[in-house]
Scaffold this motif. Sequence first.
Motif, short mmCIF file in Angstrom:
data_model
loop_
_atom_site.label_atom_id
_atom_site.label_comp_id
_atom_site.label_asym_id
_atom_site.label_seq_id
_atom_site.Cartn_x
_atom_site.Cartn_y
_atom_site.Cartn_z
N TYR A 116 -0.58 0.46 -9.40
CA TYR A 116 0.71 0.39 -9.90
C TYR A 116 0.64 0.04 -11.67
CZ TYR A 116 5.65 -0.32 -10.24
OH TYR A 116 7.09 -0.37 -10.60
N THR A 117 1.17 1.23 -12.24
CA THR A 117 1.25 1.03 -13.55
C THR A 117 2.69 1.32 -14.42
OG1 THR A 117 -1.25 1.69 -13.80
CG2 THR A 117 -0.17 1.74 -15.84
N ALA A 137 -3.71 -3.64 -9.10
CA ALA A 137 -4.10 -3.13 -7.95
C ALA A 137 -3.55 -4.06 -6.92
CB ALA A 137 -5.68 -3.43 -7.90
N GLN A 138 -2.35 -3.16 -6.47
CA GLN A 138 -1.48 -3.94 -5.29
C GLN A 138 -2.08 -4.83 -4.28
OE1 GLN A 138 1.16 -4.39 -7.00
NE2 GLN A 138 2.82 -2.68 -6.28
N ALA A 139 -1.87 -5.87 -4.14
CA ALA A 139 -2.30 -6.63 -2.72
C ALA A 139 -3.60 -6.20 -2.40
CB ALA A 139 -1.38 -6.36 -1.51
N TYR A 140 -4.71 -6.31 -3.48
CA TYR A 140 -5.85 -5.85 -3.18
C TYR A 140 -6.76 -7.24 -2.50
CZ TYR A 140 -10.69 -4.49 -4.20
OH TYR A 140 -12.09 -4.04 -3.91
N HIS A 141 -6.92 -7.03 -1.11
CA HIS A 141 -7.76 -8.04 -0.60
C HIS A 141 -7.78 -9.45 -1.02
CE1 HIS A 141 -9.55 -4.55 1.51
NE2 HIS A 141 -9.50 -3.79 0.39
N ALA A 201 0.97 -11.55 2.67
CA ALA A 201 2.27 -11.00 3.76
C ALA A 201 2.87 -9.87 2.86
CB ALA A 201 3.25 -12.14 4.02
N ASP A 202 4.08 -9.71 3.10
CA ASP A 202 5.01 -8.51 2.31
C ASP A 202 5.34 -8.75 1.01
OD1 ASP A 202 4.64 -6.85 4.45
OD2 ASP A 202 6.30 -7.54 5.63
N PHE A 203 5.58 -7.92 0.17
CA PHE A 203 6.05 -8.08 -1.29
C PHE A 203 7.33 -7.63 -1.01
CE2 PHE A 203 6.32 -6.20 -5.54
CZ PHE A 203 7.12 -7.20 -6.20
N ILE A 204 8.50 -8.24 -1.47
CA ILE A 204 9.99 -8.19 -1.11
C ILE A 204 10.67 -8.24 -2.22
CG2 ILE A 204 11.99 -8.65 0.16
CD1 ILE A 204 10.19 -9.82 2.57
N VAL A 205 11.33 -7.06 -2.81
CA VAL A 205 12.21 -6.93 -3.91
C VAL A 205 13.63 -6.68 -3.60
CG1 VAL A 205 12.62 -6.11 -6.06
CG2 VAL A 205 10.24 -6.22 -5.20
N ASN A 206 14.55 -7.53 -4.01
CA ASN A 206 15.97 -7.40 -3.59
C ASN A 206 16.24 -7.37 -2.04
OD1 ASN A 206 17.14 -7.70 -6.20
ND2 ASN A 206 16.76 -5.76 -6.63
N GLY A 207 15.45 -7.73 -1.25
CA GLY A 207 15.47 -7.85 0.21
C GLY A 207 14.90 -6.78 0.85
N LYS A 208 14.03 -5.96 0.19
CA LYS A 208 13.51 -4.69 0.52
C LYS A 208 12.34 -4.79 0.63
CE LYS A 208 13.26 0.22 0.13
NZ LYS A 208 13.61 1.42 -0.86
N ILE A 209 11.07 -4.43 1.76
CA ILE A 209 9.89 -4.67 1.61
C ILE A 209 9.24 -3.28 0.80
CG2 ILE A 209 7.82 -4.45 3.18
CD1 ILE A 209 9.48 -5.85 5.38
N ASP A 223 6.52 -1.00 -0.19
CA ASP A 223 5.31 -0.51 0.36
C ASP A 223 4.27 -0.28 -0.86
OD1 ASP A 223 3.31 0.96 1.66
OD2 ASP A 223 4.61 2.95 2.27
N THR A 224 3.10 -0.97 -0.73
CA THR A 224 2.06 -0.89 -1.58
C THR A 224 0.88 0.10 -1.38
OG1 THR A 224 1.01 -2.74 -1.12
CG2 THR A 224 2.72 -3.07 -2.69
N ALA A 225 0.99 0.89 -0.26
CA ALA A 225 -0.05 1.77 0.07
C ALA A 225 0.47 2.92 -0.38
CB ALA A 225 -0.14 1.77 1.70
N TYR A 226 -0.40 3.77 -1.36
CA TYR A 226 0.15 5.03 -2.10
C TYR A 226 -0.32 6.08 -1.58
CZ TYR A 226 2.09 1.34 -5.32
OH TYR A 226 2.81 -0.02 -5.62
N SER A 227 0.26 7.28 -1.98
CA SER A 227 -0.38 8.41 -1.99
C SER A 227 -1.41 8.62 -2.99
CB SER A 227 0.74 9.69 -2.21
OG SER A 227 1.73 9.63 -1.21
N ARG A 228 -1.99 9.80 -3.02
CA ARG A 228 -3.16 9.97 -3.91
C ARG A 228 -2.61 9.91 -5.45
NH1 ARG A 228 -6.67 9.93 -7.03
NH2 ARG A 228 -8.52 11.60 -7.16
N TYR A 229 -1.52 10.66 -5.59
CA TYR A 229 -0.79 10.76 -6.97
C TYR A 229 0.80 10.66 -6.50
CZ TYR A 229 -5.28 12.44 -8.93
OH TYR A 229 -6.42 12.92 -9.24
N ASN A 230 1.31 9.59 -7.33
CA ASN A 230 2.83 9.71 -7.12
C ASN A 230 3.22 8.82 -8.77
OD1 ASN A 230 5.33 9.59 -6.54
ND2 ASN A 230 5.27 7.38 -5.51
N SER A 231 3.73 10.17 -9.40
CA SER A 231 4.13 9.82 -10.87
C SER A 231 5.05 10.91 -11.30
CB SER A 231 2.81 9.67 -11.76
OG SER A 231 2.35 10.95 -12.04
N PRO A 232 5.54 10.70 -12.49
CA PRO A 232 6.37 12.00 -12.91
C PRO A 232 5.39 13.33 -13.22
CG PRO A 232 6.87 9.89 -13.99
CD PRO A 232 5.51 9.74 -13.50
N TYR A 233 4.09 13.00 -13.12
CA TYR A 233 3.24 14.12 -13.58
C TYR A 233 2.48 14.75 -12.43
CZ TYR A 233 3.21 10.64 -17.69
OH TYR A 233 3.66 9.61 -18.36
#
Length: 650
Positions: free
Chosen positions: A402-403, A414-418, A599-607, A609-619
């Motif tokens: 996540y950048t 590197a989100q929640a890396y081991h 365990a989970d990362f929660i922002v404003n009460g919402k879990i 998801d830190t498992a991403y697709s191959r690419y997910n960006s404006p590009y």
Amino acid sequence: MRNRMRSKKRFKVKYILIILFLFAGISVVVDLVRISNYEIIPMRPVEKIDLQQDQVYYDLVNGVDSIDWNRLDGTLEYISNEYDCSDFRLVNLVRILYEYGDQIPKEYKTKIEDVLFGFRYWWDEPGENSMCYWSENHQVLFASAEYLIGKKYPHVVFKNSGLTGKQHMEKARKCALDWLEMRWKYGFTEFYSGVYYKEDIAALINLIDFAGDKELAQKSKIIMDLLFYDVAAQNINTMFVSASGRAYKGNRTGEGGSTLGGLTSYYWGDGKECGAGMLYGMMTTLKYKLPPVLAEIAKDSSNVIIQQSNGLDISELKTEGYYGTDNRSMMMQWGMECFTNPEIVRNTLAHIRNCNMFSNAFIGDFKMLDFSLLKWLRLEPVVTRVINPQPNGVAIQKGNTYTYKTKDYSLYTAQAYHPGTYGDQQHIFGMNINNHFSIFHNHPALEKDRNFQSPNYWVGYGHIPHSVQDKNVNLSIYNIPEKKGLMEMDLLDYTRAYFPTGEFDTAYIDQTFVFGKKGETYCAFIGANVFNFRDNTKNDIIQKGKQTFWITEAGSKTEDGSFGEFVERIKKNTVDFNPVTLELNYRSNNTRYHLKFGADFIVNGKIIDTAYSRYNSPYAQARKKDKTITFNHGGKSLFLDFYKQIREFE
């Protein structure tokens, strides 16, 4: 009668146990004698060898009138002895042969050829040495060199392997295509590595320029594009520093500009050419052009979130078809640097035996597991699971990165890396202060004055934190064990941060806060315990304690107003940490963050998801193993289809 029968049975059992015990004892003794005779081959020369192949190639390209070919003597000595990184030295030697072979005096060319024909190009060929064949960059370097040297001499029988040049081509082509397909499907294992992306580029540009094989060259261009997308998306104003599968000190601190050997400056900076070196082929190539959209992405100064998945986890190897001991599977496993991990260790030992590599200095310690009883009883995974050796942390597993980039800074994780595991060369989190320098924190694996390549004080981790990010905020919890692992080198009771106060305009510690300002970029660390500078330093901040946290918040004049306003706001934020349950709560800018270790990362009460697709960006938007990928920005685009070998850009 029954008692007599029982006595006979007991006698038989006792007799069988005695025989088994004797057999086991004899087996162990025989194995000990055999193992004691293993000799480790040096990976480096005792005395430094003068290596000038890069400068010779540079001089040839730039029309130096008289070339002293004896300047290549050191390079040939290095390669003939098969010292580690000989494949690095082959890069420009190959370019010299292809582009300037007719200028080499006949006698000297024979000398070069004699070395090349006797070289061990892959782990399955005859011979022994201490070269690293297996990491991601070495794999493609060896394949590139073997293919191109084989192509240059197709009818010559190479004296070491007994194969003709054409046979070497065929073998190396398969390795290269397997390597390229893995990168297409899963991305780079050594993700965002400012060191090892350079080696990948050097190998790929040689294939692009000289392979003369449409599929191999076109697929190499496509993977080169993916590599440069990684660099463009992660760089800030030509500085390429991000979370990474493999990083050394300079790759974490941003020393030396971190411009990928000058390529970021060349392609989207001041346009200055790189000097003599492994990457100089990028200055001379006529066959690879950087797609303009990638330079546009690199220069984008808007606020962007870039999520990406890189590589595989060990747990995915079986379902993805890379779990055996065939060449392709071992390229994936050892490309991930999985050696001692319980799921892989039997494959590792089988491969070492098959390829006669107990003499290799990198992996020679595996002789400690080369006992027949362990092999027969299939106990190697049990041993490594119980011992949990620190080399388990060498394995580079999937990086869900996540950048968050703005015109003033980039924050990356590197989100929640081991969490809690060992880390050899991974770089999990950091912040780029514009393109001036970087800051980061880690749990050192060794004290500062202990000399070890990795992990150490600056490289890798003793124990990896649970680190997560949402936009400009990162939460990292460290949970350092009370007792040192059985084979762990050290267990320090503190964490620390690189924070070069002399590079900031303003920087200071205030109890459990650290603040810094450089230009219009602001940053803050918040800790569980009081921060202090390490003795006699002004760039090394220590936080004592084994169950601790580091909160990092990035800011800027645009986002926060003055630096004073930023500092005041951060100090008023709510922080709550439970060192027993390892739960961290933070509130900033009306956003509530919650993280529990493991365990989970929660922002404003919402879990989250830190498992991403191959690419997910404006590009770009793509899943792993998609057939096509399209990159768009600034009215420009790049379309890639790996299997149909289509590469189109405008």
